[in-house]
Design an enzyme around this catalytic site. Structure first.
Site, mmCIF file in Angstrom:
data_model
loop_
_atom_site.group_PDB
_atom_site.id
_atom_site.type_symbol
_atom_site.label_atom_id
_atom_site.label_comp_id
_atom_site.label_asym_id
_atom_site.label_seq_id
_atom_site.Cartn_x
_atom_site.Cartn_y
_atom_site.Cartn_z
ATOM 1 C CG HIS A 74 -2.069 0.924 1.127
ATOM 2 N ND1 HIS A 74 -1.950 2.298 1.224
ATOM 3 C CD2 HIS A 74 -3.394 0.687 0.916
ATOM 4 C CE1 HIS A 74 -3.138 2.854 1.087
ATOM 5 N NE2 HIS A 74 -4.027 1.901 0.895
ATOM 6 N N GLY A 134 4.803 20.715 12.452
ATOM 7 C CA GLY A 134 5.979 19.886 12.646
ATOM 8 C C GLY A 134 7.205 20.421 11.929
ATOM 9 N N GLY A 157 8.620 9.186 9.266
ATOM 10 C CA GLY A 157 8.010 9.664 8.031
ATOM 11 C C GLY A 157 7.141 10.867 8.331
#
Length: 299
Positions: A82, A162, A171
């Site tokens: 995926h 962030g 990630g």
């Protein structure tokens, strides 16, 4: 009933049961939060979790789950069928009861900011998107984890929250607000991935297929079969049965048939009833003829 929001976080771990259970524990035995189900997939190497409840409690549980996932998952070692870009890959908020889409947008922004504070680059998507080009999740995730080391430095791809550089371990994460979608897979009786890929291209919207369908071909290694994996992002305008029938027609060109289908996570009753009406050729059917629907209405 009060305010109820639905949250469907997707985590990039579908094989390590210990890690999955520790992440899902964040949603267990929390007052005001109901863990509906969770679906690990070894081929996709991904777990989809469905939770509902009081918005404030769901938001806190989601941040706790994100903290666990970012500590336990190392994306530099992740492999799976995926598309993915982070340990906490995607976090959508969906209105259920006495909650508006505008409120879900605010929930997404708050949770996105809190996940960003964990050191994870966060992008807002769908109704919460800060830019038109970030509305479509596929556009945000394009390049996947490996490509984001360069993508995040490009003009226009600074995270909403962030750090402004890629976190190699965690990630990055997409947090958004959307209507309910149907995650629906069709398994084919062949092991040729190129056939599933070709069918997926014909079915998905960007390939000229159904307007509200995203699709891709996936190899199910443990079953030696291929799958057309789909998200029906608006089941009211593109029904499940339409996707099935188009896949059947395209598969017939290759002498392939449908072996079975899968629903991932929760699904609205209306989405199943519409397909039941179609295949049963029901006339003048009313959803209130369903006993359980009447029971729910009476509560």
């Amino acid at each position: 009933m009060g305010k109820i929001v639905h949250c469907v976080p997707n985590f990039s771990e579908g094989r390590n049961e210990e890690v999955i259970e520790k992440i899902v524990d964040s949603f267990r035995n929390i007052e005001g939060v109901t863990l509906l189900n969770y679906s690990p997939d070894k081929d996709h190497n991904r777990t989809v979790v469905n939770v509902m409840g009081d918005p404030a409690k769901v938001k806190d549980a989601m941040v706790a789950a994100a903290k666990a996932a970012t500590e336990l998952i190392d994306m530099s070692k992740h492999e799976g069928a995926h598309p993915r870009m982070g340990a906490v890959d995607v976090v959508p908020f969906i209105p259920v009861a006495e909650v508006t889409m505008e409120e879900c947008v605010e929930y997404a922004k708050e949770v996105g900011e809190r996940i960003g504070a964990l050191g994870v680059p966060v992008y807002l998507y769908e109704e919460a998107a800060s830019k038109p080009e970030r509305k479509n999740l596929a556009d945000v995730r394009k390049g996947q984890y490996e490509g984001f080391f360069e993508k995040i430095t490009q003009e226009g791809w600074k995270p909403d929250f962030g750090p402004g550089e890629m976190n190699a371990k965690t990630g990055c994460t997409a947090v958004g607000a959307r209507i309910a979608l149907v995650a629906f897979n069709v398994n084919l009786n062949t092991d040729k991935l190129e056939i599933a890929d070709a069918i997926a291209k014909k079915v998905r919207f960007i390939g000229g297929g159904l307007r509200f369908v995203k699709a891709m071909g996936v190899m199910l290694e443990d079953r030696n079969q291929v799958q057309v994996s789909m998200n029906l992002v608006n089941y009211k305008k593109t029904s499940i049965y339409r996707a099935i029938e188009l896949i059947k027609a395209e598969a017939a060109r290759y002498g392939v048939t449908v072996y079975g289908t899968e629903l991932v996570g929760m699904v609205p009753l209306e989405a199943l009833v519409e397909s039941a009406e179609y295949y049963m050729q029901l006339e003048d059917f009313d959803v209130n003829q369903i006993i359980e629907k009447q029971l729910l209405n009476s509560k």
